[in-house]
Scaffold this motif. Sequence first.
Motif, PDB file in Angstrom:
ATOM      1  N   GLU A 145       0.822  -1.212   0.000  1.00 29.61           N
ATOM      2  CA  GLU A 145       0.000   0.000   0.000  1.00 29.61           C
ATOM      3  C   GLU A 145       0.852   1.256   0.000  1.00 29.61           C
ATOM      4  O   GLU A 145       0.548   2.229  -0.690  1.00 29.61           O
ATOM      5  CB  GLU A 145      -0.937  -0.010   1.217  1.00 29.61           C
ATOM      6  CG  GLU A 145      -2.028  -1.072   1.142  1.00 29.61           C
ATOM      7  CD  GLU A 145      -2.990  -0.969   2.316  1.00 29.61           C
ATOM      8  OE1 GLU A 145      -2.819  -0.044   3.147  1.00 29.61           O
ATOM      9  OE2 GLU A 145      -3.909  -1.798   2.401  1.00 29.61           O
ATOM     10  N   ASP A 146       1.912   1.247   0.782  1.00 27.22           N
ATOM     11  CA  ASP A 146       2.788   2.413   0.888  1.00 27.22           C
ATOM     12  C   ASP A 146       4.212   1.974   0.568  1.00 27.22           C
ATOM     13  O   ASP A 146       4.835   1.248   1.342  1.00 27.22           O
ATOM     14  CB  ASP A 146       2.711   3.005   2.294  1.00 27.22           C
ATOM     15  CG  ASP A 146       3.550   4.272   2.439  1.00 27.22           C
ATOM     16  OD1 ASP A 146       4.121   4.734   1.428  1.00 27.22           O
ATOM     17  OD2 ASP A 146       3.631   4.801   3.566  1.00 27.22           O
ATOM     18  N   GLY A 147       4.719   2.429  -0.570  1.00 29.57           N
ATOM     19  CA  GLY A 147       6.051   2.005  -0.990  1.00 29.57           C
ATOM     20  C   GLY A 147       7.152   2.971  -0.621  1.00 29.57           C
ATOM     21  O   GLY A 147       8.294   2.806  -1.060  1.00 29.57           O
ATOM     22  N   ALA A 148       6.836   3.976   0.200  1.00 30.90           N
ATOM     23  CA  ALA A 148       7.811   5.029   0.489  1.00 30.90           C
ATOM     24  C   ALA A 148       9.086   4.491   1.134  1.00 30.90           C
ATOM     25  O   ALA A 148      10.178   5.014   0.898  1.00 30.90           O
ATOM     26  CB  ALA A 148       7.180   6.088   1.391  1.00 30.90           C
ATOM     27  N   GLU A 149       8.973   3.454   1.952  1.00 33.77           N
ATOM     28  CA  GLU A 149      10.152   2.963   2.677  1.00 33.77           C
ATOM     29  C   GLU A 149      11.027   2.037   1.853  1.00 33.77           C
ATOM     30  O   GLU A 149      12.129   1.681   2.269  1.00 33.77           O
ATOM     31  CB  GLU A 149       9.718   2.241   3.948  1.00 33.77           C
ATOM     32  CG  GLU A 149       8.954   0.946   3.708  1.00 33.77           C
ATOM     33  CD  GLU A 149       8.599   0.237   5.007  1.00 33.77           C
ATOM     34  OE1 GLU A 149       9.523  -0.209   5.703  1.00 33.77           O
ATOM     35  OE2 GLU A 149       7.391   0.152   5.307  1.00 33.77           O
ATOM     36  N   TYR A 150      10.558   1.643   0.661  1.00 38.83           N
ATOM     37  CA  TYR A 150      11.305   0.688  -0.157  1.00 38.83           C
ATOM     38  C   TYR A 150      11.987   1.394  -1.327  1.00 38.83           C
ATOM     39  O   TYR A 150      11.423   2.309  -1.928  1.00 38.83           O
ATOM     40  CB  TYR A 150      10.375  -0.395  -0.699  1.00 38.83           C
ATOM     41  CG  TYR A 150       9.622  -1.140   0.377  1.00 38.83           C
ATOM     42  CD1 TYR A 150      10.243  -2.120   1.138  1.00 38.83           C
ATOM     43  CD2 TYR A 150       8.281  -0.846   0.644  1.00 38.83           C
ATOM     44  CE1 TYR A 150       9.557  -2.801   2.130  1.00 38.83           C
ATOM     45  CE2 TYR A 150       7.587  -1.523   1.628  1.00 38.83           C
ATOM     46  CZ  TYR A 150       8.229  -2.497   2.372  1.00 38.83           C
ATOM     47  OH  TYR A 150       7.548  -3.166   3.356  1.00 38.83           O
TER      48      TYR A 150
END
Length: 233
Positions: A145-150
């Motif tokens: 859902e949230d790819g910001a950390e990858y």
Amino acid sequence: MTKHQKRLSVPKTWPVERKTDTFTVKAGAGPHGEEGVPLVVLLRDVLGYVDSTKEARYALSEDAILVNGQPINDEQRPIGIFDIIAFPGREEYYRVFPDEGGRLALTEIDAEAAESRLGKIDNKQQVPGGDTQLTLHDGTNVLVEDGAEYSSNDSIVIDNDDKSIVAHFPYEEGALVTAIRGNHGGKIGEVETIDVTPGSGSNTVTVDTEDGGFETIEEYVVVIDENFTGDDE
């Protein structure tokens, strides 16, 4: 299309002798590209569990062999780096990991470790609906859902049943990595520096190891956890 190829022409990562028989089995279509090793080669030449392609087909028809948690019925299915091969009837489990020199080898692991596998993020993109798709080194796609950390070159560990992410290892200075290609294939160490190359050239990475260290391009290294070096039993 032929199902064989000359041993002298196989990738250097394949664990086969090149000066014995003239031909070996050719890998079929699937993950890992040209570097994928046909499953039958590992069963016959590495483990010695079968003597022929016919015996391999029989074992596969009995669902006696799992790859990444799934029964496989194609003896030519390409096997590559970080794949998990399981023999539930034998209670034997292996992870494909590079040995010194970069040839693919089988590292024995326990049943719990065989429930998940490591993947290097090769690409990251947003898909319709707002989710982020992470494409791994073997072509596996994982939605988050949230790819910001990858980021590309990070590694994740995914559950073999539902593809959920159970661990995340960022690609950064201080990260533990293994080289999977090149002259330093199979070596393990910590990232000392990451040097960004201007333009379209490959970035380089300096890795500190117990015997001094090495420099290579970042495409040739994968971030791992200490549990993925074969010492997790």
